[in-house]
Design a protein around this motif. Structure first.
Motif, PDB file in Angstrom:
ATOM      1  N   PRO A  25      13.859   6.953  -3.021  1.00  0.00           N
ATOM      2  CA  PRO A  25      12.974   5.820  -3.309  1.00  0.00           C
ATOM      3  C   PRO A  25      13.768   4.589  -3.716  1.00  0.00           C
ATOM      4  CG  PRO A  25      12.306   7.799  -4.519  1.00  0.00           C
ATOM      5  CD  PRO A  25      13.656   8.080  -3.945  1.00  0.00           C
ATOM      6  N   ASP A  26      13.245   3.418  -3.395  1.00  0.00           N
ATOM      7  CA  ASP A  26      13.866   2.168  -3.806  1.00  0.00           C
ATOM      8  C   ASP A  26      13.356   1.833  -5.201  1.00  0.00           C
ATOM      9  OD1 ASP A  26      14.960  -0.290  -4.118  1.00  0.00           O
ATOM     10  OD2 ASP A  26      13.886  -1.271  -2.487  1.00  0.00           O
ATOM     11  N   ASP A  35       5.817  -2.492  -0.906  1.00  0.00           N
ATOM     12  CA  ASP A  35       5.884  -1.405   0.062  1.00  0.00           C
ATOM     13  C   ASP A  35       6.938  -0.388  -0.377  1.00  0.00           C
ATOM     14  OD1 ASP A  35       4.129  -2.946   1.494  1.00  0.00           O
ATOM     15  OD2 ASP A  35       5.482  -3.349   3.173  1.00  0.00           O
ATOM     16  N   ALA A  36       6.557   0.871  -0.326  1.00  0.00           N
ATOM     17  CA  ALA A  36       7.536   1.924  -0.616  1.00  0.00           C
ATOM     18  C   ALA A  36       8.464   2.096   0.585  1.00  0.00           C
ATOM     19  CB  ALA A  36       6.819   3.229  -0.907  1.00  0.00           C
ATOM     20  N   ARG A  37       9.660   2.584   0.336  1.00  0.00           N
ATOM     21  CA  ARG A  37      10.549   2.953   1.434  1.00  0.00           C
ATOM     22  C   ARG A  37       9.879   4.120   2.162  1.00  0.00           C
ATOM     23  NH1 ARG A  37      16.397   3.498  -0.710  1.00  0.00           N
ATOM     24  NH2 ARG A  37      16.392   1.231  -0.431  1.00  0.00           N
ATOM     25  N   PRO A  38       9.735   4.044   3.494  1.00  0.00           N
ATOM     26  CA  PRO A  38       8.992   5.094   4.215  1.00  0.00           C
ATOM     27  C   PRO A  38       9.481   6.504   3.877  1.00  0.00           C
ATOM     28  CG  PRO A  38       9.435   3.264   5.685  1.00  0.00           C
ATOM     29  CD  PRO A  38      10.183   2.967   4.413  1.00  0.00           C
ATOM     30  N   HIS A  39       8.532   7.342   3.478  1.00  0.00           N
ATOM     31  CA  HIS A  39       8.737   8.772   3.229  1.00  0.00           C
ATOM     32  C   HIS A  39       9.651   9.065   2.033  1.00  0.00           C
ATOM     33  CE1 HIS A  39       6.651   8.905   6.959  1.00  0.00           C
ATOM     34  NE2 HIS A  39       7.661   8.369   7.609  1.00  0.00           N
ATOM     35  N   SER A 159       2.392   5.618  -7.003  1.00  0.00           N
ATOM     36  CA  SER A 159       2.421   5.393  -5.556  1.00  0.00           C
ATOM     37  C   SER A 159       1.026   5.629  -4.998  1.00  0.00           C
ATOM     38  CB  SER A 159       3.445   6.310  -4.877  1.00  0.00           C
ATOM     39  OG  SER A 159       3.245   7.672  -5.238  1.00  0.00           O
ATOM     40  N   GLY A 160       0.674   4.884  -3.961  1.00  0.00           N
ATOM     41  CA  GLY A 160      -0.641   5.061  -3.367  1.00  0.00           C
ATOM     42  C   GLY A 160      -1.024   3.931  -2.436  1.00  0.00           C
ATOM     43  N   TRP A 161      -2.171   4.108  -1.823  1.00  0.00           N
ATOM     44  CA  TRP A 161      -2.717   3.099  -0.905  1.00  0.00           C
ATOM     45  C   TRP A 161      -3.898   2.370  -1.541  1.00  0.00           C
ATOM     46  CZ3 TRP A 161      -1.083   7.910   0.946  1.00  0.00           C
ATOM     47  CH2 TRP A 161      -0.084   7.891   1.929  1.00  0.00           C
ATOM     48  N   GLY A 162      -3.932   2.304  -2.859  1.00  0.00           N
ATOM     49  CA  GLY A 162      -5.044   1.662  -3.550  1.00  0.00           C
ATOM     50  C   GLY A 162      -5.061   0.158  -3.351  1.00  0.00           C
ATOM     51  N   ASN A 163      -6.194  -0.467  -3.731  1.00  0.00           N
ATOM     52  CA  ASN A 163      -6.346  -1.919  -3.596  1.00  0.00           C
ATOM     53  C   ASN A 163      -5.146  -2.648  -4.183  1.00  0.00           C
ATOM     54  OD1 ASN A 163      -8.939  -0.584  -3.531  1.00  0.00           O
ATOM     55  ND2 ASN A 163      -9.865  -2.598  -3.514  1.00  0.00           N
ATOM     56  N   LEU A 164      -4.696  -3.702  -3.523  1.00  0.00           N
ATOM     57  CA  LEU A 164      -3.534  -4.451  -3.985  1.00  0.00           C
ATOM     58  C   LEU A 164      -3.827  -5.203  -5.282  1.00  0.00           C
ATOM     59  CD1 LEU A 164      -2.260  -5.787  -0.546  1.00  0.00           C
ATOM     60  CD2 LEU A 164      -1.270  -3.946  -1.928  1.00  0.00           C
ATOM     61  N   TYR A 165      -5.090  -5.542  -5.495  1.00  0.00           N
ATOM     62  CA  TYR A 165      -5.528  -6.158  -6.741  1.00  0.00           C
ATOM     63  C   TYR A 165      -7.045  -5.949  -6.826  1.00  0.00           C
ATOM     64  CZ  TYR A 165      -6.167  -9.841  -3.241  1.00  0.00           C
ATOM     65  OH  TYR A 165      -6.487 -10.524  -2.101  1.00  0.00           O
ATOM     66  N   THR A 166      -7.641  -6.323  -7.958  1.00  0.00           N
ATOM     67  CA  THR A 166      -9.070  -6.086  -8.164  1.00  0.00           C
ATOM     68  C   THR A 166      -9.900  -6.650  -7.012  1.00  0.00           C
ATOM     69  OG1 THR A 166      -8.605  -6.356 -10.508  1.00  0.00           O
ATOM     70  CG2 THR A 166     -10.930  -6.291  -9.855  1.00  0.00           C
ATOM     71  N   HIS A 167     -10.701  -5.800  -6.391  1.00  0.00           N
ATOM     72  CA  HIS A 167     -11.554  -6.156  -5.248  1.00  0.00           C
ATOM     73  C   HIS A 167     -10.743  -6.639  -4.048  1.00  0.00           C
ATOM     74  CE1 HIS A 167     -14.703  -5.594  -8.107  1.00  0.00           C
ATOM     75  NE2 HIS A 167     -14.450  -6.706  -8.767  1.00  0.00           N
ATOM     76  N   GLY A 168      -9.446  -6.405  -4.081  1.00  0.00           N
ATOM     77  CA  GLY A 168      -8.587  -6.868  -2.994  1.00  0.00           C
ATOM     78  C   GLY A 168      -8.545  -5.869  -1.845  1.00  0.00           C
ATOM     79  N   PRO A 169      -7.745  -6.181  -0.833  1.00  0.00           N
ATOM     80  CA  PRO A 169      -7.658  -5.312   0.343  1.00  0.00           C
ATOM     81  C   PRO A 169      -6.842  -4.049   0.041  1.00  0.00           C
ATOM     82  CG  PRO A 169      -6.067  -7.083   0.517  1.00  0.00           C
ATOM     83  CD  PRO A 169      -6.865  -7.357  -0.732  1.00  0.00           C
ATOM     84  N   MET A 170      -7.065  -3.026   0.854  1.00  0.00           N
ATOM     85  CA  MET A 170      -6.242  -1.838   0.767  1.00  0.00           C
ATOM     86  C   MET A 170      -5.090  -1.997   1.755  1.00  0.00           C
ATOM     87  SD  MET A 170      -9.038   1.201   0.313  1.00  0.00           S
ATOM     88  CE  MET A 170      -7.984   2.360  -0.530  1.00  0.00           C
ATOM     89  N   PRO A 171      -3.876  -1.689   1.340  1.00  0.00           N
ATOM     90  CA  PRO A 171      -2.722  -1.895   2.212  1.00  0.00           C
ATOM     91  C   PRO A 171      -2.636  -0.826   3.295  1.00  0.00           C
ATOM     92  CG  PRO A 171      -2.043  -0.786   0.220  1.00  0.00           C
ATOM     93  CD  PRO A 171      -3.501  -1.080   0.056  1.00  0.00           C
ATOM     94  N   ASP A 172      -1.970  -1.164   4.380  1.00  0.00           N
ATOM     95  CA  ASP A 172      -1.694  -0.157   5.405  1.00  0.00           C
ATOM     96  C   ASP A 172      -0.548   0.746   4.966  1.00  0.00           C
ATOM     97  OD1 ASP A 172      -3.640  -1.011   7.248  1.00  0.00           O
ATOM     98  OD2 ASP A 172      -2.313  -2.585   8.001  1.00  0.00           O
ATOM     99  N   LYS A 173       0.459   0.129   4.340  1.00  0.00           N
ATOM    100  CA  LYS A 173       1.665   0.874   3.977  1.00  0.00           C
ATOM    101  C   LYS A 173       1.600   1.354   2.528  1.00  0.00           C
ATOM    102  CE  LYS A 173       4.487  -1.719   7.267  1.00  0.00           C
ATOM    103  NZ  LYS A 173       5.557  -2.734   7.445  1.00  0.00           N
TER     104      LYS A 173
END
Length: 269
Positions: A25-26, A35-39, A159-173
């Protein structure tokens, strides 16, 4: 007898090679989420719920054994159909590293109560229909020793794919963020979380960086003195007003408070 079973399970986890990602991990410069380092968190899974004919990400989770995933009790709703995706990084594309597994059995902690979240016990174990193939993209996190308590300020990562901020978008990565541990004596102060935080919980982060909707059930990743990564917490709740509120750190179920229950379930099923 149970203690022996716990030791046996922990030994099995070591043989299984827990907490040692092939991709490091970075962790050198993360302050806010990025964004996390992939895998680099190969035990991170996406718990997906079926809506119509499609599945959608609903929660995170952690692979802790060949067929076992740890997540939050509040992620599970009776009657819903779930699956687990391992080896995921970018939700927007097929990367070839994904492994999809159906869930054979769901065991929610018997004392979890959706109407009384602050009572704790926000845990569920998912038994997969078959073991994933362990590789550079899929591996298991280590379980902490029973009743291990982390020192205030210990550097851990959500770590997770949760909202980037309150009511914000969910990230792809997959995202990660540094969340230093806030010891119970601080987190339970009246102007912090007060009596809402039990001793079976662990607080981390707060103010600028926090977990958010969609991170639920995912791990609080903490590096042990042995150089392995441990899942010390399962993401449980944040402030209902905003995700990153001052004096309202992200609250996790403390895994080290439930090692006996985890061992019982995994041995029984």
């Amino acid at each position: 007898m149970l203690k022996a079973a716990v030791l046996l399970l922990l030994h099995a986890a070591y043989v299984f090679g827990c907490g040692t990602p092939a991709v490091k991990p970075d962790v050198g410069r993360v302050v806010n989420g990025e964004d996390a380092r992939p895998h680099s968190w190969p035990w991170q899974i996406s718990l997906q719920v079926k809506h119509g004919s499609r599945y959608h990400h609903t929660c995170g989770g952690t692979l802790i054994g060949p067929r076992w995933v740890l997540t939050a009790g509040h992620c599970i709703w009776p009657g819903d159909v779930y699956r687990v995706v391992l080896g995921e990084h970018d939700m927007s594309q097929q990367e070839g590293s994904e492994q999809v597994r159906d869930i054979l059995r769901i065991i929610v902690h018997p004392k979890w109560d959706i109407d009384h979240v602050a009572n704790g016990n926000d845990l569920a174990l998912l038994k997969l229909d078959k073991s994933p193939v362990l590789n550079d993209s899929v591996g298991a996190a280590c379980l902490p020793e029973a009743e291990e308590i982390l020192a205030h300020g210990t550097a851990c990562y959500i770590s997770g794919w949760g909202n980037l901020y309150t009511h914000g978008p969910m990230p792809d990565k997959l995202q990660q963020a540094l969340l230093p541990v806030v010891e119970h004596s601080v987190c339970s102060r009246s102007d912090w979380w007060g009596i809402n935080v039990k001793s079976t919980m662990i607080c981390a982060g707060g103010d600028v960086v926090a977990g958010c909707n969609g991170d639920s059930g995912g791990p609080l990743n903490c590096l042990g003195g042995d150089g392995r990564w441990y899942v010390q917490g399962v993401t449980s709740f944040v402030s209902s007003r905003v995700c990153n509120e001052a004096k309202k750190p992200t609250v996790f179920t403390r895994v080290s408070a439930f090692t006996d229950w985890l061992s019982e379930v995994m041995l029984q099923y």
